[in-house]
Design an enzyme around this catalytic site. Structure first.
Site, PDB file in Angstrom:
ATOM      1  N   ALA A  93       0.801  -1.230   0.000  1.00  0.00           N
ATOM      2  CA  ALA A  93       0.000   0.000   0.000  1.00  0.00           C
ATOM      3  C   ALA A  93       0.838   1.285   0.000  1.00  0.00           C
ATOM      4  O   ALA A  93       0.596   2.180  -0.815  1.00  0.00           O
ATOM      5  CB  ALA A  93      -0.976  -0.016   1.184  1.00  0.00           C
ATOM      6  N   ASP A  98      -3.390  -2.889   4.334  1.00  0.00           N
ATOM      7  CA  ASP A  98      -3.711  -2.089   3.157  1.00  0.00           C
ATOM      8  C   ASP A  98      -4.819  -1.082   3.443  1.00  0.00           C
ATOM      9  O   ASP A  98      -4.937  -0.077   2.746  1.00  0.00           O
ATOM     10  CB  ASP A  98      -4.120  -2.999   2.004  1.00  0.00           C
ATOM     11  CG  ASP A  98      -2.930  -3.762   1.454  1.00  0.00           C
ATOM     12  OD1 ASP A  98      -2.360  -3.313   0.451  1.00  0.00           O
ATOM     13  OD2 ASP A  98      -2.560  -4.796   2.037  1.00  0.00           O
ATOM     14  N   ARG A 135      -5.876  -0.188  -8.208  1.00  0.00           N
ATOM     15  CA  ARG A 135      -6.022  -1.186  -7.134  1.00  0.00           C
ATOM     16  C   ARG A 135      -6.974  -0.612  -6.098  1.00  0.00           C
ATOM     17  O   ARG A 135      -6.636   0.352  -5.413  1.00  0.00           O
ATOM     18  CB  ARG A 135      -4.686  -1.529  -6.468  1.00  0.00           C
ATOM     19  CG  ARG A 135      -3.669  -2.081  -7.393  1.00  0.00           C
ATOM     20  CD  ARG A 135      -3.051  -3.428  -7.126  1.00  0.00           C
ATOM     21  NE  ARG A 135      -3.660  -4.435  -6.375  1.00  0.00           N
ATOM     22  CZ  ARG A 135      -2.965  -5.287  -5.590  1.00  0.00           C
ATOM     23  NH1 ARG A 135      -1.672  -5.144  -5.449  1.00  0.00           N
ATOM     24  NH2 ARG A 135      -3.577  -6.260  -4.973  1.00  0.00           N
TER      25      ARG A 135
END
Length: 351
Positions: free
Chosen positions: A57, A242, A98
Site C-alpha cells: 500500500a 492495506d 487497485r
C-alpha cells in the site's frame, strides 16, 4: 533532494525518481532477477500497479504521487490553460488501478489538493510534494520500527505474512521495519515468513529482503503457521495493512485473518504496523472495505504452468479482514494503540 537513510539492515529501495521519470524495481522478477523499469506516464504507472510491478500500500501511493507529476507535466505542456481538468482523467485511471489500498487514494487526494493551489507550471511543486510523501514514509517507518520493537520482549522468533518491507514502502518497511529494528536491538533472533500464496510475496520478496540484509529466517507454508505457534516458536505475529477501518478492523493480504485467529488461540500476540495514511475514518468497519478479487489463473497456475485439473475454477480474493478484537497492538507513526477501538483510533487521528 530525497534523503536516503541506510542502516545496517536497510539496503533496498524499490521506488525511485530519476531525472524526469519514475523507476520501479520489478517485483514480479524477484528473487532471481533484479530488473528495473523506467516509467514516463501515469498510464504506464497505473498498469505497473495493476500488474504488481509495484505492490504494498505505501509503495503504491508513492508511485502514484510521482505518476501525477508526470501527468501534470504532460497536461500543462499540451493544455496550459486547462491542465487541471485534463489531469483529472489520468488521476481517475490511477485510482482504479487497485481498489483496496487506501494509501493510493490518500496520496492522489494530497496531490489533487496541491494541484488546485498551483499557479503556472505545476511540475516542480508537485514533484516536491511527491518527494516529501516518499521521505515522510521512510521516516515514519523508522519511527514505527522503534515503537514496535519496544513492545517485544527478548524472544526467539516472530512470524510475518506477505511482504511489508522496503519493497512494499518507500523504504525500511512497516511490519518488516519493526522486525529490522527488533533484530538490530537484540529483541529477536529469528524470523519465520509465510510463503503467502498465490503471489508468493513471502517466498519471493520477504525471504529475499531478509537474506539481503542478513537477518536469519525460515520460510514456511501458509498452512504450517498454526503448528509453528503450537510448538512455541514465535511470540508475535507482525503484519502490515492495506486499509484500516474506523473501528480498527484490518484489511490485509489474504491469510492474515487466519493468522490472527490462530495467534489468539495459541496465546501469541498479534501486531499490525501501518502509517496513519492507511486508516480510513470514512469506512466504519471491515465489512465496508472493498475486497479486490484477482484472476483465477493466479491460483490455477504457478509460473505460467497449470497445476490444477482442467475445468477447475478458483476463488482468488487478494485480501481478508481481521476484526479489531484480534489485534493486540496497532503501531503507527503517531503512536501505539493497544487493543484498538473506534474511540482510540479517533483520538489518535485527532492528535
Amino acid at each position: 533532494m530525497l534523503k536516503i537513510i541506510m542502516s545496517q539492515h536497510d539496503s533496498i529501495r524499490a521506488v525511485e525518481w530519476k531525472d524526469n521519470h519514475l523507476v520501479l524495481l520489478d517485483q514480479r522478477k524477484l528473487p532471481h532477477n533484479e530488473q528495473f523499469i523506467a516509467l514516463y506516464s501515469a498510464d504506464d504507472t497505473a498498469e505497473a500497479i495493476r500488474n504488481m510491478v509495484v505492490r504494498g500500500a505505501p509503495a503504491i501511493g508513492i508511485a502514484a504521487a510521482y505518476a501525477v507529476v508526470m501527468a501534470a507535466r504532460k497536461s500543462y505542456k499540451q493544455y496550459p490553460q486547462d491542465w487541471r481538468q485534463r489531469l483529472l482523467a489520468e488521476i481517475e485511471t490511477l485510482k482504479n488501478s487497485r481498489p483496496t489500498a487506501i494509501n493510493l487514494m490518500w496520496a492522489l487526494n494530497r496531490m489533487c489538493l496541491a494541484a488546485e493551489q498551483i499557479q503556472g507550471d505545476p511540475e516542480y511543486p508537485l514533484l516536491e510534494l511527491a518527494k516529501k510523501i516518499h521521505q515522510d514514509d521512510i521516516d515514519a517507518n523508522y519511527h514505527m520500527g522503534e515503537l514496535g520493537s519496544a513492545l517485544i520482549a527478548p524472544s526467539h522468533g516472530v512470524l510475518t505474512h506477505c511482504n511489508t518491507g522496503s519493497l512494499a514502502t518507500g523504504g525500511y518497511g512497516t511490519a518488516l521495519g519493526v522486525i529490522r529494528s527488533a533484530y538490530s536491538n537484540g529483541k529477536i533472533e529469528h524470523v519465520y515468513a509465510d510463503e503467502t500464496r498465490p503471489w508468493w510475496q513471502g517466498s519471493r520478496l520477504t525471504a529475499w529482503e531478509l537474506a539481503k540484509d542478513k537477518i536469519p529466517a525460515h520460510l514456511l507454508c501458509d498452512g504450517a503457521a498454526a503448528h509453528l505457534m503450537k510448538l512455541g516458536k514465535v511470540s508475535w505475529v507482525i503484519v502490515g495493512s492495506d486499509r484500516i477501518a474506523a473501528n480498527g478492523d484490518v484489511a490485509n493480504k489474504i491469510g492474515t485473518y487466519s493468522l490472527a485467529v490462530n495467534a489468539r488461540y495459541h496465546g501469541v500476540k498479534f501486531m499490525v504496523v501501518a502509517p496513519t495514511s492507511t486508516i480510513d475514518l470514512a469506512t466504519l468497519c471491515g465489512n465496508d472495505i472493498p475486497i479486490e478479487e484477482r484472476p483465477q489463473d493466479e491460483v490455477l497456475n504457478v509460473s505460467n504452468q497449470r497445476i490444477a485439473a482442467h475445468h477447475t475454477q478458483a476463488w482468488n480474493p487478494a485480501f481478508d479482514v481481521t476484526p479489531a478484537s484480534l489485534v493486540d497492538a496497532l503501531v503507527t507513526e503517531k503512536g501505539v494503540i493497544e487493543n484498538p477501538t473506534a474511540e482510540k483510533i479517533a483520538a489518535l487521528m485527532a492528535s
